[in-house]
Design a protein around this motif. Structure first.
Motif, mmCIF file in Angstrom:
data_model
loop_
_atom_site.group_PDB
_atom_site.id
_atom_site.type_symbol
_atom_site.label_atom_id
_atom_site.label_comp_id
_atom_site.label_asym_id
_atom_site.label_seq_id
_atom_site.Cartn_x
_atom_site.Cartn_y
_atom_site.Cartn_z
ATOM 1 N N ILE A 100 0.858 -1.184 0.000
ATOM 2 C CA ILE A 100 0.000 0.000 0.000
ATOM 3 C C ILE A 100 0.890 1.228 0.000
ATOM 4 C CG2 ILE A 100 -1.649 1.368 1.342
ATOM 5 C CD1 ILE A 100 -2.858 -1.217 2.365
ATOM 6 N N ASN A 101 0.594 2.150 -0.916
ATOM 7 C CA ASN A 101 1.334 3.410 -1.013
ATOM 8 C C ASN A 101 0.334 4.545 -0.865
ATOM 9 O OD1 ASN A 101 2.933 5.610 -1.653
ATOM 10 N ND2 ASN A 101 4.008 4.564 -3.314
ATOM 11 N N LEU A 102 0.373 5.223 0.292
ATOM 12 C CA LEU A 102 -0.548 6.320 0.572
ATOM 13 C C LEU A 102 0.097 7.646 0.191
ATOM 14 C CD1 LEU A 102 -3.190 7.433 1.839
ATOM 15 C CD2 LEU A 102 -2.005 7.417 4.059
ATOM 16 N N ASP A 103 -0.482 8.329 -0.768
ATOM 17 C CA ASP A 103 -0.021 9.654 -1.193
ATOM 18 C C ASP A 103 1.460 9.681 -1.563
ATOM 19 O OD1 ASP A 103 -2.466 11.102 -1.022
ATOM 20 O OD2 ASP A 103 -2.307 11.068 1.163
ATOM 21 N N GLY A 104 1.956 8.593 -2.138
ATOM 22 C CA GLY A 104 3.341 8.561 -2.576
ATOM 23 C C GLY A 104 4.355 8.539 -1.453
ATOM 24 N N LEU A 105 3.920 8.150 -0.255
ATOM 25 C CA LEU A 105 4.814 8.155 0.916
ATOM 26 C C LEU A 105 5.583 6.848 1.067
ATOM 27 C CD1 LEU A 105 2.395 9.942 3.426
ATOM 28 C CD2 LEU A 105 4.359 10.935 2.212
ATOM 29 N N GLY A 106 5.485 5.993 0.085
ATOM 30 C CA GLY A 106 6.248 4.747 0.115
ATOM 31 C C GLY A 106 5.369 3.521 0.047
ATOM 32 N N ALA A 107 5.770 2.565 -0.775
ATOM 33 C CA ALA A 107 5.044 1.307 -0.893
ATOM 34 C C ALA A 107 5.462 0.392 0.252
ATOM 35 C CB ALA A 107 5.324 0.647 -2.238
ATOM 36 N N LEU A 108 4.540 0.134 1.166
ATOM 37 C CA LEU A 108 4.828 -0.669 2.361
ATOM 38 C C LEU A 108 4.004 -1.952 2.331
ATOM 39 C CD1 LEU A 108 4.770 2.199 5.009
ATOM 40 C CD2 LEU A 108 6.781 1.169 3.910
ATOM 41 N N PRO A 109 4.500 -3.015 2.964
ATOM 42 C CA PRO A 109 3.763 -4.288 2.951
ATOM 43 C C PRO A 109 2.373 -4.153 3.556
ATOM 44 C CG PRO A 109 6.007 -4.590 3.765
ATOM 45 C CD PRO A 109 5.781 -3.113 3.688
ATOM 46 N N ALA A 110 1.412 -4.820 2.949
ATOM 47 C CA ALA A 110 0.057 -4.928 3.492
ATOM 48 C C ALA A 110 -0.054 -6.298 4.163
ATOM 49 C CB ALA A 110 -0.981 -4.781 2.391
#
Length: 241
Positions: A100-110
């Motif tokens: 999940i990448n919220l507002d371009g703040l980084g793609a983090l594991p879901a």
């Protein structure tokens, strides 16, 4: 969904607009971001969703081109805060582990609520989904509402976000043995229990069990002859991930 400003199917937008109180105007192209903002204003949550918020903000959903496992959310955030929550509505399910990448703040594991990588089909299309950011381990914990499907082919089933799955069916065999194709598969052999619906003396046997089906046979307790017209209720309990 492709990149750019995703739009909502216009008839769907018109239906939602009637619920929102004619907030969307007369535009024939309604972006998901615009729709999310209007719903957020209606329920008083847009821009909320901070740590401990009782009403998480609604974030617009999209995904990377041809990659539903790379979820991109838009909610107007400048930074991630431990414990913050957002709600989004997936338009496609995931095929396996996702980010999940919220507002371009980084793609983090879901992750599931138990900390595992998302299994395939964890995200339910068009169902509101809540995600909570955890600074440690740097991931999103994604909740999943109870999935209860009735009248499915082969019976009904219930799935929990923990991975528990229960399938059920009630029917007469119609022949000496009945193959029950589970309405949805298990990841390992489930426990199958059969209750014979009769006040006479009968018992059930199972055979040829797999993750997707099982054969059930009802017998007369006196001479063990297979019966063809006795109703039974079968329940299979196992895991879907």
């Amino acid at each position: 969904m492709t990149s750019g400003l995703p739009t909502v199917n216009f008839p769907v937008a018109q239906l939602l607009d009637s619920v929102l109180g004619n907030r969307l105007g007369s535009a024939s192209q309604i972006t998901v971001a615009h729709l999310a903002a209007q719903i957020g204003q209606l329920i008083g949550t847009t821009g909320g969703g901070g740590a401990g918020s009782a009403h998480p903000a609604l974030a617009a959903y999209s995904h990377a081109p041809d990659d539903p496992d790379t979820v991109m959310l838009s909610g107007g955030y400048a930074a991630l805060e431990d414990g913050m929550e957002v709600v989004f509505v997936p338009e496609e399910t995931n095929t396996g582990p996702a980010t999940i990448n919220l507002d371009g703040l980084g793609a983090l594991p879901a992750l599931t609520m138990s900390g595992a990588s998302l299994p395939a089909d964890y995200l339910r299309p068009y169902y509101p989904t809540r995600a909570r950011y955890m600074a440690y381990p740097g991931a999103w914990a994604v909740s999943r509402d109870l999935e209860d499907v009735e009248d499915a082919s082969g019976g009904s089933y219930t799935r929990w976000e923990s991975g528990l799955q229960i399938c059920r069916i009630t029917r007469g065999s119609g022949d000496p043995s009945m193959t029950w194709d589970f309405p949805t598969a298990f990841i390992a052999l489930p426990q199958v229990n059969v209750t014979v619906l009769s006040n006479r003396s009968y018992f059930a046997t199972i055979s040829d069990q797999t993750e997707t089906s099982v054969t059930i046979c009802i017998h007369n307790s006196v001479d063990h002859v297979a019966e063809t017209s006795i109703w039974a209720c079968a329940v299979a309990i196992g895991r879907w991930y």
